[in-house]
Structures are given as C-alpha cells and as structure tokens.
Design a protein around this motif. Sequence first.
Motif, PDB file in Angstrom:
ATOM      1  N   TYR A 121       0.698  -1.220  -0.530  1.00  0.00           N
ATOM      2  CA  TYR A 121      -0.142  -0.212   0.050  1.00  0.00           C
ATOM      3  C   TYR A 121       0.890   1.760   0.716  1.00  0.00           C
ATOM      4  N   GLY A 122       2.283   1.360  -0.198  1.00  0.00           N
ATOM      5  CA  GLY A 122       2.514   2.026  -0.284  1.00  0.00           C
ATOM      6  C   GLY A 122       2.924   2.585   1.152  1.00  0.00           C
ATOM      7  N   LEU A 123       3.006   2.195   2.350  1.00  0.00           N
ATOM      8  CA  LEU A 123       3.012   3.208   3.568  1.00  0.00           C
ATOM      9  C   LEU A 123       4.637   2.837   4.536  1.00  0.00           C
ATOM     10  N   ASP A 124       4.759   3.587   5.032  1.00  0.00           N
ATOM     11  CA  ASP A 124       5.368   3.555   6.069  1.00  0.00           C
ATOM     12  C   ASP A 124       5.351   2.060   6.931  1.00  0.00           C
ATOM     13  N   PHE A 125       6.279   1.472   7.118  1.00  0.00           N
ATOM     14  CA  PHE A 125       6.281   0.255   8.340  1.00  0.00           C
ATOM     15  C   PHE A 125       5.284   0.852   9.190  1.00  0.00           C
ATOM     16  N   LYS A 126       6.848   1.589   9.924  1.00  0.00           N
ATOM     17  CA  LYS A 126       6.314   2.175  11.452  1.00  0.00           C
ATOM     18  C   LYS A 126       5.781   3.043  11.348  1.00  0.00           C
ATOM     19  N   ALA A 127       4.958   3.948  10.419  1.00  0.00           N
ATOM     20  CA  ALA A 127       3.365   4.445  10.905  1.00  0.00           C
ATOM     21  C   ALA A 127       2.377   3.865  11.194  1.00  0.00           C
ATOM     22  N   LEU A 128       2.514   2.385  10.304  1.00  0.00           N
ATOM     23  CA  LEU A 128       1.202   1.038  10.102  1.00  0.00           C
ATOM     24  C   LEU A 128       0.784   0.420  11.159  1.00  0.00           C
ATOM     25  N   ALA A 129       2.426   0.267  12.009  1.00  0.00           N
ATOM     26  CA  ALA A 129       2.475  -0.238  13.034  1.00  0.00           C
ATOM     27  C   ALA A 129       1.797   0.578  14.244  1.00  0.00           C
ATOM     28  N   ARG A 130       2.486   1.641  14.020  1.00  0.00           N
ATOM     29  CA  ARG A 130       2.306   2.416  14.897  1.00  0.00           C
ATOM     30  C   ARG A 130       0.044   2.512  14.830  1.00  0.00           C
ATOM     31  N   HIS A 131       0.265   3.291  13.801  1.00  0.00           N
ATOM     32  CA  HIS A 131      -1.580   3.437  13.468  1.00  0.00           C
ATOM     33  C   HIS A 131      -2.240   2.100  14.501  1.00  0.00           C
ATOM     34  N   ASN A 132      -2.118   0.620  14.144  1.00  0.00           N
ATOM     35  CA  ASN A 132      -2.325  -0.511  14.330  1.00  0.00           C
ATOM     36  C   ASN A 132      -2.262  -1.295  16.208  1.00  0.00           C
ATOM     37  N   GLY A 133      -1.677   0.195  16.709  1.00  0.00           N
ATOM     38  CA  GLY A 133      -1.339  -0.146  17.856  1.00  0.00           C
ATOM     39  C   GLY A 133      -0.040  -1.856  18.330  1.00  0.00           C
ATOM     40  N   ILE A 134       1.321  -1.997  17.237  1.00  0.00           N
ATOM     41  CA  ILE A 134       1.658  -3.398  16.739  1.00  0.00           C
ATOM     42  C   ILE A 134       2.922  -2.647  17.640  1.00  0.00           C
ATOM     43  N   GLY A 135       3.941  -3.519  18.288  1.00  0.00           N
ATOM     44  CA  GLY A 135       5.238  -3.150  18.931  1.00  0.00           C
ATOM     45  C   GLY A 135       6.036  -4.566  17.869  1.00  0.00           C
ATOM     46  N   PRO A 136       7.460  -3.623  18.077  1.00  0.00           N
ATOM     47  CA  PRO A 136       8.785  -4.706  17.403  1.00  0.00           C
ATOM     48  C   PRO A 136       7.704  -6.020  18.712  1.00  0.00           C
ATOM     49  N   PRO A 137       8.388  -7.340  17.631  1.00  0.00           N
ATOM     50  CA  PRO A 137       8.910  -7.308  17.076  1.00  0.00           C
ATOM     51  C   PRO A 137       7.763  -7.552  15.462  1.00  0.00           C
ATOM     52  N   TYR A 138       6.989  -6.851  15.637  1.00  0.00           N
ATOM     53  CA  TYR A 138       5.987  -6.494  14.312  1.00  0.00           C
ATOM     54  C   TYR A 138       5.279  -7.834  13.900  1.00  0.00           C
ATOM     55  N   THR A 139       4.764  -8.636  15.705  1.00  0.00           N
ATOM     56  CA  THR A 139       4.376  -9.946  15.065  1.00  0.00           C
ATOM     57  C   THR A 139       2.894  -9.615  14.702  1.00  0.00           C
TER      58      THR A 139
END
Length: 290
Positions: A69-87
């Motif tokens: 979707y042409g998104l920054d993976f960090k922004a996508l993770a933050r927007h969905n409340g997902i932290g490292p290791p991004y499971t």
Amino acid sequence: MKQAKMWTQITLCGCRINRLFIILITLWLTACSSAPPADVADRRQPPTRKILVHNVSPGETLYSIAWRYGLDFKALARHNGIGPPYTIYQSQQLRLDIDDASRRKPPPAIAASARRPVSSGSNSTAVAQGPRSTVNTTPPPKVNQAPRSENKTPAATTPPLAPLPSGAVQWRWPANGPVIGRYSSGDGLNKGIDIGGKVGDSVLAAGAGRVVYAGTGLRGYGKLVIVKHNETFLSAYAHNDALLVREGDSVKVGQQIAKLGSSGTDKQKLHFEIRRDGKPVNPLTYLPKR
C-alpha cells in the motif's frame, strides 16, 4: 380615401402597441437580471471517509503489507498499536487510513484492539515476523483481557533478530545487466528500475541488512525479496526465478540472495526498488555511477 386613412391609423396604433410591449418586456428582463440571486442551500452531506482495512493472510508480514500500500511500516505499526517485533496474526484486520495525525500518535481505540486477531475460530495462527516465519500457536488474548506488553515476544521458539547494520547504507548494484526500465513517479508507473539479464543470473543484496519478506504474496512482483537496511530504507528484488534467502536472514552487501527470472512478468529481468520511509524513490540517485 377614408378607408385608406383608417388602415394607416390602425397600422400606426399597432406599431405603437408593439413598441410599448417591447419596452415593457425589456424593462422586466433588466429588473430580473439585476435582482440579487436567491440563496441556495447545499443540502449534500459531506463525504464519509472510507476506512480501509486489510485482512492478514497466511505468509504476509507487516513489511509486505506496508509495501503493497506504499506505507511506512513504522507508521502502519503505530496506527494499529503494534510494537516490535511486529507480530501480526492471520485474519487480523489492519487499518490503513493513515494521515498526518496518526503518523505521530496512534488512535486510542486502535492501540487496544489491533493486537487481537479478528477470527471466527477460538485460536488464530500467528504470522511471525521473526526468522523463518516461525508459526506462533499461542492463542491471542481474549477481548476482556488487558493488552500484552508491546515488548513481549509472542513465543519462545523464535530466536532474537540480528541487529541491523549501523551507519549509512553502502549501496551497490543488485545485478550486472543493463537498465531496461527507468523509475517514473505517479500512480501505476514504474516505482523502481528494471535490469535486464537471463534466467539464473545472480541477484545481489544492494546493501547490508535483514530479510523481512521472501515469498510470492504480492501480486505483480512474482518471487520477491524485501531487505530492511535500517529504520529508513527498504529495498525490493522482484520477478526472481529462485529465492536463496528466507525471512530473518542477515545479508551482507553484494551477497547473492536470488536468481534472476521472469516470475510475475513476461520478460526476464530484475525489478529493483528502494523505499525511503515507505515511499518509492529513484534507485539511480542512490546506486553508484557505472
């Protein structure tokens, strides 16, 4: 004589009446055109913003979804409340409606709910982001349970990830063939470069990093490898004939990671992309001059 005179008078009278009628019509039209227009209320409802949602399929990673979707993976993770290791989990729904505000801070409602997979079954299979895409069979937390800690790994079967290289990326060409397709910005246009070659030619890592995706889940890319170089840069290698690395592998600059092919296309070539903070950039501005 009298009759002729009478017809003359009637004709003159008719002309006067016609002239008077024309003058009255002209005055009426002028008055209408000078009158202020009536207020027209716009009764249309403002457009409702559509919330885009992606349902996670087996084999997908947060990086591959962000890439699609042409998104920054960090922004996508933050927007969905997902932290490292991004499971992420199979059948989990990820919201894609990222704007400037959500890039800075995730919506409170999403932070608590995004970690739960949306599934009709009692257990949901995890799509792990660690090496070898290790499957996490631990059931996700129930709805009435408190969210898990962001830094808690989902299963003890996944070894810790190797650290990413420090410093700037030392770019090199991923293949030795000629450039047969150049980068062009805009939707639907080439978001990278195409490098010609023949089936079996070596595809090399353009920089040191870690493999975050290796598979065929992205339509139009064929057999694809995505390498994370640091928190800013990702690179992709598409249409391969064979993949020689797996998710979680650390790679060195110049290491062979695939064999050139024509998967997902009608031409033997390597499609190479670089993305900075999730956005495509021209690889020729980063690769050394030939």
